[in-house]
Design a protein around this motif. Structure first.
Motif, PDB file in Angstrom:
ATOM      1  N   ARG A  99      42.825  41.595  35.373  1.00 49.78           N
ATOM      2  CA  ARG A  99      43.920  41.531  35.732  1.00 49.78           C
ATOM      3  C   ARG A  99      43.453  42.780  36.921  1.00 49.78           C
ATOM      4  NH1 ARG A  99      46.848  38.420  31.974  1.00 49.78           N
ATOM      5  NH2 ARG A  99      46.369  37.999  30.546  1.00 49.78           N
ATOM      6  N   ARG A 100      43.623  43.411  36.769  1.00 48.91           N
ATOM      7  CA  ARG A 100      43.480  44.480  38.463  1.00 48.91           C
ATOM      8  C   ARG A 100      43.947  43.788  39.413  1.00 48.91           C
ATOM      9  NH1 ARG A 100      43.948  50.439  37.811  1.00 48.91           N
ATOM     10  NH2 ARG A 100      44.588  49.988  35.674  1.00 48.91           N
ATOM     11  N   LYS A 101      42.821  42.637  39.673  1.00 46.39           N
ATOM     12  CA  LYS A 101      43.057  42.248  40.882  1.00 46.39           C
ATOM     13  C   LYS A 101      43.804  41.354  41.108  1.00 46.39           C
ATOM     14  CE  LYS A 101      38.027  42.835  41.025  1.00 46.39           C
ATOM     15  NZ  LYS A 101      36.749  42.182  40.945  1.00 46.39           N
ATOM     16  N   LYS A 102      43.795  40.520  40.284  1.00 45.18           N
ATOM     17  CA  LYS A 102      45.077  39.699  40.106  1.00 45.18           C
ATOM     18  C   LYS A 102      46.670  40.718  40.880  1.00 45.18           C
ATOM     19  CE  LYS A 102      45.694  36.094  37.539  1.00 45.18           C
ATOM     20  NZ  LYS A 102      45.905  34.661  36.554  1.00 45.18           N
ATOM     21  N   MET A 103      46.981  41.802  39.847  1.00 41.75           N
ATOM     22  CA  MET A 103      47.608  42.354  40.069  1.00 41.75           C
ATOM     23  C   MET A 103      47.740  42.793  41.384  1.00 41.75           C
ATOM     24  SD  MET A 103      48.970  45.838  38.371  1.00 41.75           S
ATOM     25  CE  MET A 103      47.586  46.716  39.130  1.00 41.75           C
ATOM     26  N   GLU A 104      47.154  43.513  42.194  1.00 42.21           N
ATOM     27  CA  GLU A 104      47.029  44.095  43.737  1.00 42.21           C
ATOM     28  C   GLU A 104      47.569  42.873  44.446  1.00 42.21           C
ATOM     29  OE1 GLU A 104      43.347  46.191  43.296  1.00 42.21           O
ATOM     30  OE2 GLU A 104      44.262  47.651  42.556  1.00 42.21           O
ATOM     31  N   THR A 105      46.779  41.416  44.341  1.00 43.22           N
ATOM     32  CA  THR A 105      46.850  40.578  45.010  1.00 43.22           C
ATOM     33  C   THR A 105      47.893  40.515  45.166  1.00 43.22           C
ATOM     34  OG1 THR A 105      44.546  39.305  44.159  1.00 43.22           O
ATOM     35  CG2 THR A 105      46.823  37.843  45.525  1.00 43.22           C
ATOM     36  N   ARG A 106      49.174  40.120  43.750  1.00 43.10           N
ATOM     37  CA  ARG A 106      50.365  39.951  43.971  1.00 43.10           C
ATOM     38  C   ARG A 106      51.703  40.297  44.059  1.00 43.10           C
ATOM     39  NH1 ARG A 106      49.885  37.536  37.520  1.00 43.10           N
ATOM     40  NH2 ARG A 106      49.495  35.321  38.552  1.00 43.10           N
ATOM     41  N   ILE A 107      51.226  41.879  44.448  1.00 45.08           N
ATOM     42  CA  ILE A 107      51.638  42.826  45.290  1.00 45.08           C
ATOM     43  C   ILE A 107      51.699  42.861  46.660  1.00 45.08           C
ATOM     44  CG2 ILE A 107      51.372  45.408  45.446  1.00 45.08           C
ATOM     45  CD1 ILE A 107      50.554  46.328  42.392  1.00 45.08           C
ATOM     46  N   GLU A 108      50.320  43.070  46.994  1.00 43.60           N
ATOM     47  CA  GLU A 108      50.362  42.586  48.503  1.00 43.60           C
ATOM     48  C   GLU A 108      51.556  41.137  48.979  1.00 43.60           C
ATOM     49  OE1 GLU A 108      49.037  44.268  50.492  1.00 43.60           O
ATOM     50  OE2 GLU A 108      49.595  45.531  49.215  1.00 43.60           O
ATOM     51  N   PHE A 109      50.774  40.348  48.121  1.00 41.70           N
ATOM     52  CA  PHE A 109      51.819  38.875  48.240  1.00 41.70           C
ATOM     53  C   PHE A 109      53.431  38.943  48.437  1.00 41.70           C
ATOM     54  CE2 PHE A 109      53.733  35.047  47.360  1.00 41.70           C
ATOM     55  CZ  PHE A 109      53.220  33.763  47.950  1.00 41.70           C
ATOM     56  N   LEU A 110      54.119  39.362  47.390  1.00 46.83           N
ATOM     57  CA  LEU A 110      55.244  39.815  47.576  1.00 46.83           C
ATOM     58  C   LEU A 110      55.579  40.800  48.583  1.00 46.83           C
ATOM     59  CD1 LEU A 110      56.155  41.649  43.484  1.00 46.83           C
ATOM     60  CD2 LEU A 110      56.589  39.383  45.337  1.00 46.83           C
ATOM     61  N   LYS A 111      54.230  41.739  49.594  1.00 46.95           N
ATOM     62  CA  LYS A 111      54.867  42.152  50.995  1.00 46.95           C
ATOM     63  C   LYS A 111      54.964  42.055  51.625  1.00 46.95           C
ATOM     64  CE  LYS A 111      53.106  47.256  52.669  1.00 46.95           C
ATOM     65  NZ  LYS A 111      52.080  47.653  52.920  1.00 46.95           N
ATOM     66  N   ASN A 112      53.362  40.899  51.899  1.00 44.99           N
ATOM     67  CA  ASN A 112      53.398  40.522  53.218  1.00 44.99           C
ATOM     68  C   ASN A 112      54.447  38.977  53.238  1.00 44.99           C
ATOM     69  OD1 ASN A 112      51.467  42.369  53.376  1.00 44.99           O
ATOM     70  ND2 ASN A 112      49.852  40.761  52.742  1.00 44.99           N
ATOM     71  N   VAL A 113      54.377  38.108  52.092  1.00 43.15           N
ATOM     72  CA  VAL A 113      54.805  37.197  51.956  1.00 43.15           C
ATOM     73  C   VAL A 113      57.054  36.894  51.972  1.00 43.15           C
ATOM     74  CG1 VAL A 113      55.061  34.815  50.798  1.00 43.15           C
ATOM     75  CG2 VAL A 113      53.627  35.983  51.646  1.00 43.15           C
ATOM     76  N   TRP A 114      57.286  37.700  51.102  1.00 46.86           N
ATOM     77  CA  TRP A 114      58.845  38.430  50.417  1.00 46.86           C
ATOM     78  C   TRP A 114      58.897  38.942  51.577  1.00 46.86           C
ATOM     79  CZ3 TRP A 114      61.381  33.953  49.143  1.00 46.86           C
ATOM     80  CH2 TRP A 114      60.311  33.349  48.013  1.00 46.86           C
ATOM     81  N   ASN A 115      58.258  39.943  51.869  1.00 41.36           N
ATOM     82  CA  ASN A 115      58.805  41.464  52.761  1.00 41.36           C
ATOM     83  C   ASN A 115      59.843  42.423  50.631  1.00 41.36           C
ATOM     84  OD1 ASN A 115      59.291  43.518  54.474  1.00 41.36           O
ATOM     85  ND2 ASN A 115      61.035  43.201  55.202  1.00 41.36           N
ATOM     86  N   ILE A 116      59.051  42.311  49.968  1.00 37.99           N
ATOM     87  CA  ILE A 116      59.540  42.778  48.855  1.00 37.99           C
ATOM     88  C   ILE A 116      58.549  44.523  48.871  1.00 37.99           C
ATOM     89  CG2 ILE A 116      60.247  43.136  46.374  1.00 37.99           C
ATOM     90  CD1 ILE A 116      60.744  40.234  47.415  1.00 37.99           C
ATOM     91  N   GLU A 117      57.986  45.820  49.039  1.00 36.93           N
ATOM     92  CA  GLU A 117      57.506  46.680  48.974  1.00 36.93           C
ATOM     93  C   GLU A 117      57.885  47.197  47.780  1.00 36.93           C
ATOM     94  OE1 GLU A 117      54.836  49.945  51.202  1.00 36.93           O
ATOM     95  OE2 GLU A 117      56.605  48.432  52.573  1.00 36.93           O
ATOM     96  N   LEU A 118      56.833  47.929  46.941  1.00 31.40           N
ATOM     97  CA  LEU A 118      57.484  47.570  45.425  1.00 31.40           C
ATOM     98  C   LEU A 118      57.247  49.622  45.458  1.00 31.40           C
ATOM     99  CD1 LEU A 118      55.451  46.420  42.634  1.00 31.40           C
ATOM    100  CD2 LEU A 118      57.530  45.556  43.403  1.00 31.40           C
ATOM    101  N   THR A 119      58.319  49.990  44.689  1.00 31.27           N
ATOM    102  CA  THR A 119      58.635  51.242  45.036  1.00 31.27           C
ATOM    103  C   THR A 119      57.135  52.002  44.098  1.00 31.27           C
ATOM    104  OG1 THR A 119      59.685  51.402  42.693  1.00 31.27           O
ATOM    105  CG2 THR A 119      61.086  50.803  44.587  1.00 31.27           C
ATOM    106  N   LYS A 120      57.857  53.385  44.162  1.00 31.55           N
ATOM    107  CA  LYS A 120      56.134  54.285  42.785  1.00 31.55           C
ATOM    108  C   LYS A 120      56.665  54.195  42.136  1.00 31.55           C
ATOM    109  CE  LYS A 120      55.114  59.065  43.196  1.00 31.55           C
ATOM    110  NZ  LYS A 120      55.881  60.377  43.036  1.00 31.55           N
TER     111      LYS A 120
END
Length: 279
Positions: A99-120
């Motif tokens: 699940r951690r791997k999946k979570m990190e994939t989704r974090i990168e997807f939001l950043k790279n595809v939607w330009n949504i960077e999660l806050t600290k």
């Protein structure tokens, strides 16, 4: 009349209620028997057990996210497990890594595809959790005002996000539950929340596979099933000597399902019909 709900989630997985809130709601609703079945974790079991009064039977549970070798995806409920069993805990630890791997994939997807960077703060919240699912990302996106509801947020922002297979093998999940002294039950076998319900013939084909993998029961009574669907499941359970279970799949505010709802019409179901309670 026995009031029962054997499929309930807290905010330790993807529900909205804390263990304390959930225990309070269970007591207020005057249940006779309940099971906590968080996704791929037993972290809330001991605390919930300590908060449930003695006049309510509490069943230790878990819901494992699985796939079989033929691509059959399923959720398997485990009831009455020894939550300190080594095989079960090893499987849970493996799931946390997946699940951690999946979570990190989704974090990168939001950043790279939607330009949504999660806050600290958002990242800390995700990384602090026992288990992370798409719902948690939906909560962040809704809180940011980027979507009106969780379903729309998950559908819109993760369409095309390839996370690979992060599910347990169904056989290893069932074996771990049995090793822990528990009973493996196929959750919502006609389809879960937001899924198209399958026809009887396809269900029976899949049931044959699930029985070969060691499943011992079916969740026949379910909040999204009508009585025609429930009858299909009850007949299959009887014909295959499987135990009968039932649950709402309660997630608090994260789903529109109240505690104790065991069919789509919200008719009262006597918990004595759940043969798993006699096991």
């Amino acid at each position: 009349m026995l009031k029962a709900d054997l499929h309930i989630h807290s905010n330790i997985s993807d529900g909205s209620d804390s263990i304390e809130e959930l225990a309070k709601n269970i007591k207020l609703a005057k249940f006779d028997v309940v099971a906590l079945t968080d996704h791929d974790t037993v972290a809330g079991i001991e605390k919930m057990k300590s908060l449930i009064p003695d006049n309510i039977r509490f069943i230790k549970g878990i819901e494992l996210t699985c796939t079989a070798d033929n691509g059959l995806k399923s959720h398997v409920l485990g009831f009455n497990c020894d939550i300190k069993n080594k095989e079960l805990l090893n499987l849970i630890a493996k799931g946390k890594i997946l699940r951690r791997k999946k979570m990190e994939t989704r974090i990168e997807f939001l950043k790279n595809v939607w330009n949504i960077e999660l806050t600290k703060e958002e990242l800390e919240w995700l990384y602090s959790r026992e288990t992370v699912v798409k719902t948690h990302f939906g909560i962040i996106l809704v809180n940011r005002g980027l979507s009106d509801n969780l379903i729309d947020a998950m559908d819109k922002y993760f369409d095309g996000c390839k996370t690979g297979n992060t599910r347990f093998d169904t056989k290893e999940a069932i074996d771990a539950i049995i090793s822990a002294g528990g009973v493996p039950v196929w959750a919502h076998p006609l389809g879960g929340e937001g899924e198209k319900h399958i026809e009887e013939n396809l269900f029976l084909q899949r049931l044959e596979k699930m029985i070969s993998l060691g499943i011992k029961g079916l969740e026949c009574y379910y909040s999204r099933y009508n009585f025609d669907e429930i009858e299909i499941l009850l007949r299959a359970a009887k014909n295959n000597n499987l135990l009968i279970s039932g649950g709402s799949d309660y997630h608090g505010a994260n789903k529109t399902i109240p505690l104790g709802r065991l069919n789509i019409d919200d008719e009262i179901i006597d918990g004595n019909k759940l043969s798993i309670l006699k096991y």
